[in-house]
Design an enzyme around this catalytic site. Structure first.
Site, PDB file in Angstrom:
ATOM      1  N   TYR A 194       0.834  -1.204   0.000  1.00 52.06           N
ATOM      2  CA  TYR A 194       0.000   0.000   0.000  1.00 52.06           C
ATOM      3  C   TYR A 194       0.872   1.258   0.000  1.00 52.06           C
ATOM      4  O   TYR A 194       0.650   2.177  -0.803  1.00 52.06           O
ATOM      5  CB  TYR A 194      -0.920   0.006   1.212  1.00 52.06           C
ATOM      6  N   LYS A 226       1.306   4.230  -3.032  1.00 47.62           N
ATOM      7  CA  LYS A 226       1.038   5.646  -2.827  1.00 47.62           C
ATOM      8  C   LYS A 226       2.259   6.508  -3.168  1.00 47.62           C
ATOM      9  O   LYS A 226       2.114   7.645  -3.637  1.00 47.62           O
ATOM     10  CB  LYS A 226       0.589   5.886  -1.383  1.00 47.62           C
ATOM     11  N   THR A 264     -13.887   6.225   6.494  1.00 48.77           N
ATOM     12  CA  THR A 264     -14.446   5.566   5.311  1.00 48.77           C
ATOM     13  C   THR A 264     -14.188   4.067   5.403  1.00 48.77           C
ATOM     14  O   THR A 264     -13.491   3.585   6.303  1.00 48.77           O
ATOM     15  CB  THR A 264     -13.797   6.098   4.012  1.00 48.77           C
TER      16      THR A 264
END
Length: 326
Positions: free
Chosen positions: A207, A211, A244
């Site tokens: 991850y 990014k 979220t």
């Protein structure tokens, strides 16, 4: 040997959760950025990936409020159509859903082809969709999921839409590409010779690396556009830690606490969307270099790798090769 492998696996885990703790503390002791009143944006067309929920939905909602014709690009058709219906209840401006699976280059190409056939301009592209800490797996094209969805999928989408973005921009009214990044890029690493490697797989490292790759792409794209004099800008935005569904794959001890902590301490999706909307819409940024890395309404410094022109160019060229682009 086993202890070395275990160390390589656990290091990014501890680094990422420590970074998250620091970011959360900083959020708690700083005032959330509030989006200034934006002028009407009638006549503009925007594409927002992952606009069916979370930050993306708030971006679409606010753009629709300002008169933008917004297209939600997403994998979940039911979710996307439901978002369109909810927004249509409040605002009559055009908004719609188009199927887009960033884990499939075929889907990305079909999305772009369908969009271009309509002859619409494209003034704003918000690369928002993403995955975080998902189990090890591969995309339809054989790429590691974080690298394939967060980075390569958006790279391909942006590349295929660049001609439309260029033709839609003009002096004083640049088209804008906004890439949703993360502070996780600060512990990411890019190895050009092993971009798609899953050796000693760590979802946390994957991850962070995706990014960082996204940020390198955003920076290089902006520099190339400015150098060639095209009326398009590219920037990256860190929305902060936002409540979220992105965090649903956290390590179990953190996942059990996440829903409670998020409601109390994380930003709301609307607060997370504020800087995204500012970089996409603000007239205050027109006429100046709009690139860079933004967080909480301000430009911020990034890590040394993002200033390495050789690394940025190598990643760019390797990505073109992986995607079979000229």
């Amino acid at each position: 040997m086993l202890s070395t492998v275990r160390c390589r696996f656990l290091q990014p885990v501890f680094q990422l959760y420590l970074l998250g703790f620091k970011v959360l503390l900083a959020q708690l002791f700083s005032r959330p950025f509030r989006l200034p009143v934006m002028p009407r944006q009638d006549g503009k067309v925007a594409i927002v990936t992952g606009g069916g929920r979370g930050i993306g939905y708030e971006v679409v909602l606010h753009m629709a409020r300002l008169g933008v014709h917004v297209i939600i690009g997403g994998r979940d058709e039911q979710e996307g159509l439901a978002a369109v219906r909810r927004i249509c209840e409040e605002y009559k401006e055009a908004k719609e859903f188009m199927k887009l699976d960033l884990a499939s280059s075929q889907s990305v190409r079909h999305f772009v082809q369908s969009f271009k056939q309509r002859g619409l301009p494209l003034n704003i592209l918000v690369n928002n969709a993403g995955v975080m800490l998902v189990p090890e797996g591969r995309t339809e094209d054989g790429f590691e999921q974080h690298f394939g969805v967060n980075y390569l999928g958006h790279f391909l989408l942006t590349w295929l839409l660049l001609d439309t973005l260029k033709n839609s921009g003009k002096c004083g009214h640049f088209s804008r590409v906004v890439n949703i990044s993360s502070s996780a890029h600060r512990i990411g690493k890019i190895s050009i010779n092993a971009l798609n490697s899953c050796k000693c797989y760590s979802a946390h490292a994957a991850y962070c690396n995706s990014k960082l790759a996204q940020l390198l792409f955003s920076s290089h794209l902006d520099q190339e556009l400015q150098r060639r004099g095209f009326p398009v800008s590219s920037c990256a935005v860190d929305p902060g830690m936002v409540d979220t569904a992105l965090y649903r794959h956290l390590w179990m001890p953190f996942h059990l606490l996440q829903s409670t902590i998020a409601r109390l301490l994380f930003k709301t999706p609307a607060e997370g969307a504020a800087t995204v909307l500012y970089t996409a819409l603000s007239p205050a940024l027109e006429g100046q270099s709009e690139g860079g890395y933004w967080a909480n309404g301000c430009r911020e410094m990034t890590t040394p790798p993002t200033f390495d022109p050789t690394l940025k160019l190598s990643l760019w060229e390797s990505s073109l090769q992986l995607l079979g682009l000229p």
